[in-house]
Write a protein that holds these residues in place. Structure first.
Motif, mmCIF file in Angstrom:
data_model
loop_
_atom_site.group_PDB
_atom_site.id
_atom_site.type_symbol
_atom_site.label_atom_id
_atom_site.label_comp_id
_atom_site.label_asym_id
_atom_site.label_seq_id
_atom_site.Cartn_x
_atom_site.Cartn_y
_atom_site.Cartn_z
ATOM 1 N N THR A 58 18.721 -13.427 7.350
ATOM 2 C CA THR A 58 19.011 -13.989 8.427
ATOM 3 C C THR A 58 20.621 -14.745 8.238
ATOM 4 O OG1 THR A 58 18.054 -16.234 7.725
ATOM 5 C CG2 THR A 58 16.779 -14.477 9.142
ATOM 6 N N TYR A 59 21.277 -14.798 9.191
ATOM 7 C CA TYR A 59 22.573 -15.505 9.361
ATOM 8 C C TYR A 59 22.878 -16.507 10.339
ATOM 9 C CZ TYR A 59 23.056 -10.951 7.129
ATOM 10 O OH TYR A 59 22.694 -9.544 6.512
ATOM 11 N N TYR A 60 23.510 -17.588 10.290
ATOM 12 C CA TYR A 60 23.673 -18.476 11.264
ATOM 13 C C TYR A 60 25.167 -19.156 11.132
ATOM 14 C CZ TYR A 60 18.628 -18.962 10.746
ATOM 15 O OH TYR A 60 17.376 -18.659 10.919
ATOM 16 N N ALA A 61 25.596 -19.580 12.521
ATOM 17 C CA ALA A 61 26.622 -20.389 12.460
ATOM 18 C C ALA A 61 26.762 -21.402 11.778
ATOM 19 C CB ALA A 61 27.077 -20.275 14.091
ATOM 20 N N ASP A 62 27.698 -21.999 11.487
ATOM 21 C CA ASP A 62 27.700 -23.328 10.604
ATOM 22 C C ASP A 62 27.284 -24.565 11.844
ATOM 23 O OD1 ASP A 62 30.654 -22.629 8.603
ATOM 24 O OD2 ASP A 62 28.551 -22.297 8.255
ATOM 25 N N SER A 63 27.574 -24.326 13.067
ATOM 26 C CA SER A 63 27.617 -25.228 13.993
ATOM 27 C C SER A 63 25.800 -25.524 14.261
ATOM 28 C CB SER A 63 28.112 -24.938 15.394
ATOM 29 O OG SER A 63 27.687 -23.699 15.720
ATOM 30 N N VAL A 64 25.025 -24.266 13.800
ATOM 31 C CA VAL A 64 23.844 -24.545 14.398
ATOM 32 C C VAL A 64 22.616 -24.465 13.141
ATOM 33 C CG1 VAL A 64 24.167 -23.247 16.439
ATOM 34 C CG2 VAL A 64 23.290 -22.044 14.599
ATOM 35 N N LYS A 65 23.474 -24.262 11.830
ATOM 36 C CA LYS A 65 22.726 -24.374 10.622
ATOM 37 C C LYS A 65 21.892 -25.626 10.517
ATOM 38 C CE LYS A 65 24.836 -21.715 7.830
ATOM 39 N NZ LYS A 65 25.883 -21.411 6.948
ATOM 40 N N GLY A 66 20.453 -25.070 10.022
ATOM 41 C CA GLY A 66 19.841 -26.244 9.801
ATOM 42 C C GLY A 66 19.083 -26.900 11.193
ATOM 43 N N ARG A 67 19.367 -26.303 12.444
ATOM 44 C CA ARG A 67 18.832 -26.747 13.639
ATOM 45 C C ARG A 67 18.106 -25.572 14.333
ATOM 46 N NH1 ARG A 67 21.886 -28.516 17.746
ATOM 47 N NH2 ARG A 67 23.936 -27.207 16.911
ATOM 48 N N PHE A 68 18.747 -24.560 14.331
ATOM 49 C CA PHE A 68 18.288 -23.225 14.821
ATOM 50 C C PHE A 68 17.642 -22.251 13.778
ATOM 51 C CE2 PHE A 68 21.420 -22.993 18.693
ATOM 52 C CZ PHE A 68 20.946 -24.473 18.998
ATOM 53 N N THR A 69 16.542 -21.564 14.285
ATOM 54 C CA THR A 69 15.907 -20.655 13.518
ATOM 55 C C THR A 69 15.804 -19.113 14.232
ATOM 56 O OG1 THR A 69 14.763 -22.312 12.076
ATOM 57 C CG2 THR A 69 13.887 -19.983 12.007
ATOM 58 N N ILE A 70 16.139 -18.187 13.521
ATOM 59 C CA ILE A 70 15.946 -17.105 14.411
ATOM 60 C C ILE A 70 14.814 -16.202 13.597
ATOM 61 C CG2 ILE A 70 17.796 -15.845 12.946
ATOM 62 C CD1 ILE A 70 18.363 -13.944 15.297
ATOM 63 N N SER A 71 14.180 -15.527 14.233
ATOM 64 C CA SER A 71 12.850 -14.849 13.689
ATOM 65 C C SER A 71 12.513 -13.528 14.811
ATOM 66 C CB SER A 71 11.630 -15.488 13.568
ATOM 67 O OG SER A 71 11.144 -16.248 14.923
ATOM 68 N N ARG A 72 11.716 -12.772 14.296
ATOM 69 C CA ARG A 72 11.562 -11.529 14.859
ATOM 70 C C ARG A 72 9.917 -10.935 14.519
ATOM 71 N NH1 ARG A 72 15.598 -7.234 13.430
ATOM 72 N NH2 ARG A 72 14.415 -5.781 15.084
ATOM 73 N N ASP A 73 9.324 -10.484 15.691
ATOM 74 C CA ASP A 73 8.081 -9.961 15.506
ATOM 75 C C ASP A 73 8.301 -8.431 15.852
ATOM 76 O OD1 ASP A 73 5.342 -9.067 15.768
ATOM 77 O OD2 ASP A 73 4.641 -10.929 16.687
ATOM 78 N N ASN A 74 8.273 -7.482 15.062
ATOM 79 C CA ASN A 74 8.709 -6.199 15.314
ATOM 80 C C ASN A 74 7.317 -5.451 15.918
ATOM 81 O OD1 ASN A 74 11.315 -6.177 14.558
ATOM 82 N ND2 ASN A 74 10.636 -5.490 12.323
ATOM 83 N N ALA A 75 6.174 -6.073 15.836
ATOM 84 C CA ALA A 75 5.183 -5.676 16.475
ATOM 85 C C ALA A 75 5.231 -5.979 17.879
ATOM 86 C CB ALA A 75 3.558 -6.077 15.933
ATOM 87 N N LYS A 76 5.748 -6.729 18.427
ATOM 88 C CA LYS A 76 5.754 -7.088 19.757
ATOM 89 C C LYS A 76 7.329 -6.834 20.374
ATOM 90 C CE LYS A 76 2.439 -10.942 19.478
ATOM 91 N NZ LYS A 76 2.313 -12.572 19.654
ATOM 92 N N ASN A 77 7.904 -6.240 19.638
ATOM 93 C CA ASN A 77 9.468 -5.963 19.791
ATOM 94 C C ASN A 77 10.117 -7.293 20.551
ATOM 95 O OD1 ASN A 77 9.413 -3.400 19.075
ATOM 96 N ND2 ASN A 77 8.603 -2.562 21.180
ATOM 97 N N THR A 78 9.946 -8.355 20.002
ATOM 98 C CA THR A 78 10.502 -9.697 20.245
ATOM 99 C C THR A 78 11.237 -10.297 19.235
ATOM 100 O OG1 THR A 78 8.709 -9.802 21.969
ATOM 101 C CG2 THR A 78 9.975 -11.720 21.351
ATOM 102 N N VAL A 79 12.499 -10.978 19.505
ATOM 103 C CA VAL A 79 13.030 -11.619 18.688
ATOM 104 C C VAL A 79 13.092 -13.206 19.138
ATOM 105 C CG1 VAL A 79 15.536 -12.109 17.734
ATOM 106 C CG2 VAL A 79 14.630 -9.994 18.021
ATOM 107 N N TYR A 80 13.134 -14.186 18.455
ATOM 108 C CA TYR A 80 13.222 -15.602 18.893
ATOM 109 C C TYR A 80 14.149 -16.441 18.399
ATOM 110 C CZ TYR A 80 8.160 -14.228 19.647
ATOM 111 O OH TYR A 80 7.180 -13.413 20.004
#
Length: 124
Positions: A58-80
């Motif tokens: 995973t990769y984050y912009a400095d402005s959101v690091k520690g506050r935002f979290t990206i994740s994915r569920d490939n079984a559902k074809n969805t990214v959060y």
């Protein structure tokens, strides 16, 4: 072709949380790295977060690091995108993007497919 549809945006007070979702259809989304970008009025589209095809990187912009979290569920074809401790400067339209063979996940031009965007508003 990959179709991307974002959801989950809205108005939230400073310090609050939102979870954005990006549903992918068409070709299997697990073949694509995924990213979130945002664009505020009068500003260029900017990188927020990205995740590799497997979800192991995973990769984050400095402005959101520690506050935002990206994740994915490939079984559902969805990214959060889980967004916590929201600030007025997070106000923007948030876009989901998909790309293959991405060398620079923070770069807009690396991505092949884009959603229509979802508005996030955090009043000051």
């Amino acid at each position: 072709q990959v179709q991307l549809v974002e959801s989950g945006g809205g108005l939230v007070q400073a310090g609050g949380s939102l979870r954005l979702s990006c549903a992918a259809s068409g070709r299997t989304s697990s073949n694509y790295a995924m990213g979130w970008f945002r664009q505020a009025p009068g500003k260029e589209r900017e990188f927020v977060a990205a995740i590799s095809r497997s979800g192991s990187n995973t990769y984050y912009a400095d402005s959101v690091k520690g506050r935002f979290t990206i994740s994915r569920d490939n079984a559902k074809n969805t990214v959060y995108l889980q967004m916590n401790s929201l600030k007025p400067e997070d106000t923007a339209v948030y876009y989901c993007a998909a790309g293959r063979g991405i060398a620079e996940p923070t770069t807009v031009s690396e991505y092949d497919y884009w959603g229509q965007g979802t508005q996030v508003t955090v009043p000051s």
